[in-house]
Design an enzyme around this catalytic site. Structure first.
Site, short mmCIF file in Angstrom:
data_model
loop_
_atom_site.label_atom_id
_atom_site.label_comp_id
_atom_site.label_asym_id
_atom_site.label_seq_id
_atom_site.Cartn_x
_atom_site.Cartn_y
_atom_site.Cartn_z
N LYS A 304 -19.58 19.55 -40.14
CA LYS A 304 -20.43 20.73 -39.20
C LYS A 304 -21.46 21.21 -40.05
O LYS A 304 -21.54 22.18 -40.29
CB LYS A 304 -19.53 21.75 -38.62
CG LYS A 304 -18.69 21.30 -37.56
CD LYS A 304 -18.04 22.55 -36.87
CE LYS A 304 -16.98 22.14 -35.72
NZ LYS A 304 -15.72 21.55 -36.28
O1 S5P Z 1 -16.32 23.24 -30.55
C1 S5P Z 1 -15.39 22.62 -31.15
C2 S5P Z 1 -16.00 21.73 -32.06
C3 S5P Z 1 -14.88 21.02 -32.71
S1 S5P Z 1 -15.37 19.69 -33.84
N1 S5P Z 1 -13.97 23.07 -31.32
C4 S5P Z 1 -13.16 22.45 -31.95
O2 S5P Z 1 -12.12 22.71 -31.97
N2 S5P Z 1 -13.57 21.52 -32.78
C5 S5P Z 1 -12.51 20.81 -33.89
O3 S5P Z 1 -11.72 19.96 -33.12
C6 S5P Z 1 -11.71 21.92 -34.56
O4 S5P Z 1 -12.39 21.90 -35.88
C7 S5P Z 1 -10.45 21.25 -34.66
O5 S5P Z 1 -10.31 20.35 -35.74
C8 S5P Z 1 -10.37 20.47 -33.43
C9 S5P Z 1 -9.41 20.84 -32.40
O6 S5P Z 1 -8.08 21.09 -32.98
P1 S5P Z 1 -6.89 21.65 -31.96
O7 S5P Z 1 -5.78 21.40 -32.91
O8 S5P Z 1 -7.27 22.73 -31.43
O9 S5P Z 1 -6.65 20.35 -30.93
#
Ligand code: S5P
Length: 475
Positions: A304
């Site tokens: 990012k």
């Molecule tokens: O808007 C976003 C963009 C990203 S890249 N929301 C997110 O959650 N992410 C990424 O996706 C975040 O940094 C994490 O690595 C992943 C989601 O992880 P989870 O454990 O919540 O599924």
């Protein structure tokens, strides 16, 4: 005869052969109408067929660049055939129903995704028949944005098609056909008025909006991708039959590598946060790359980036992690402006690379506004060779079928994580929100058995992908 005279001649001919009739008629749907068209009869009049084909040719084909012509079945088929021969433009044929055996192909003929197809139709009322054909052509990745028709009944079809990005050119509008027939004493001024009043009072219903990249299968979208990593990712999804991206948010190299040994076969993309790893080493990258090769997945470093171009270029190329050397693609914020994309575009000397630009975020209360999202998409479209797609949450964010929607914030059950993360279900992101690649982190890595959970996510995502591209879902 000049074109104007030829058109008048055609109008009179259509009246004389009863292809257009005036009186009291009831349509299939039970509506009373003072005017009725039946252009199917023209096949019995070669002279009329020739006249129509010449007029369409001069009026719409001479200066149009297209790779194919396609008639809307059935009335326009013979006209499309004549035009194809006359203009030496290959024809495509759309079936009305799929064959019961063999291929389920709806479009016959030889073509490639990305080629332009001009549609030929006889009469447009609501535009729904043209749209059916557009839908099937677009499913094959063909560009269908223009239709040439004989008569526009001026009952809303032009607008309905415009909302689906289809522009129409018509030989006649109903009003000018009526005027010609009055001038040639074929109908009375009184009848003309009756028809005009009828047209004003009776508008066709609005049609569905089919302008939807998510109806195209991934293999077709691969052909439309302008970035080589996006193309590869679409192809991996199609061959491995998975659109699951695993977010390996773990902090030791062994835990990451062990997990990927188990789930590598189920994912198309692995997303890393390289700066959360406590024992990073060059050897880790070697092993990660070797797993990527063995299991055929790509690597996305979710860095990012959000600084001025020069700094981002250094962050991407240098430092401890040398991201540019191993990541197939990276995530980038549009916040600093276009310089960030220029910097990345210049950073890798022709090495394949891709950028996912953050157009929306999954977290509660994030400060991204609809204007910011729109400007982000506009900025991205200036860099077609660099762009893999967008990190975003909604289908409407962009429409280019060659770009990928990467959607995080997905879990089977929980709806929030206590720190702002908001989750949607796999079914919802696939069927309603337009996700192409779906990012799952803790839903898999924190599960009792990440291996079996990865399979569960992969299956439910793919099932819903198949549902949406088969068109058997409510949109
Ligand atoms: O808007 C976003 C963009 C990203 S890249 N929301 C997110 O959650 N992410 C990424 O996706 C975040 O940094 C994490 O690595 C992943 C989601 O992880 P989870 O454990 O919540 O599924």
């Amino acid at each position: 005869m000049c074109d104007e005279q030829k058109l008048e001649h055609l109008a009179v001919k259509l009246f004389e052969i009863n292809a257009v009739k005036f009186g009291e008629f009831t349509t299939k749907s039970g509506i009373k109408t003072p005017v009725y068209f039946d252009l199917r009869v023209i096949v019995s009049y070669p002279e009329v067929m020739q006249l129509i084909s010449n007029l369409i040719h001069d009026f719409a084909l001479k200066d149009t660049k297209c790779d194919h012509l396609c008639g809307v079945p059935y009335t326009a088929l013979p006209i499309a055939t004549l035009l194809s021969v006359q203009a030496n433009i290959p024809m495509l044929m759309r079936r009305k129903e799929a064959k019961a055996y063999g291929t389920k192909k709806m479009i016959e003929g030889h073509y490639k995704a990305g080629q332009k197809c001009l549609i030929i139709e006889d009469v447009v009322t609501s535009g729904s028949s043209v749209l059916e054909t557009v839908k099937d052509l677009r499913k094959e990745g063909l560009v269908a944005e223009e239709a040439v028709i004989i008569l526009d009944r001026e009952q809303g079809g032009r607008q309905n098609l415009a909302t689906n990005d289809v522009a129409i050119k018509s030989l006649f509008t109903m009003s000018n056909l009526i005027n010609i027939l009055v001038e040639h004493n074929k109908i009375s001024a009184q009848m003309a008025l009756k028809v005009k009043n009828y047209l004003n009072d009776t508008k066709a219903p609005a049609v569905e909006n089919i302008q939807d990249r998510t109806l195209l299968p991934y293999e077709k979208r691969a052909e439309l991708a302008t970035n080589s990593i996006a193309k590869e990712l679409f192809n991996i999804m199609a061959t491995k039959k998975t659109n699951l991206c695993l977010s390996v948010d773990l902090t030791t190299t062994t835990s990451i590598l062990d997990l990927l040994e188990k789930v590598g076969e189920h994912v198309c993309l692995v997303k890393t946060h390289i700066d959360i790893i406590e024992d990073f080493s060059a050897d880790f990258i070697t092993r990660l790359k070797s797993l990527a090769k063995r299991f055929n997945f790509l690597i996305l470093e979710d860095r990012k980036y959000a600084d001025i171009g020069n700094t981002v270029s250094l962050q991407y190329l240098k430092g401890l992690y040398k991201v540019a050397e191993w990541a197939d693609c990276v995530t980038v914020h549009s916040l600093p402006g276009e310089g960030i994309l220029k910097a990345l575009n210049n950073s890798t000397n022709g090495v394949s690379q891709g950028v996912f630009l953050l157009a929306e975020m999954s977290s509660e209360g994030n400060l991204i506004t609809p204007d910011y999202t729109e400007e982000t998409v506009k900025m991205a479209l200036k860099y077609p060779n660099l762009m893999c797609g967008f990190v975003c949450q909604n289908k409407s964010t962009f429409k280019e079928p060659g770009l990928i929607q990467l959607t995080p914030g997905v879990q089977l059950e929980s709806t929030k994580d206590g720190l702002g993360q908001v989750y949607n279900t796999p079914e919802k992101v696939m069927l309603e929100k337009g996700a192409d690649v779906v990012v799952v982190g803790r839903g898999i890595v924190a599960a009792k058995s990440p291996e079996s959970q990865a399979l569960v996510y992969k299956d439910v995502l793919w099932k819903n992908y198949l549902k949406r591209v088969s068109g058997k879902m409510e949109l």
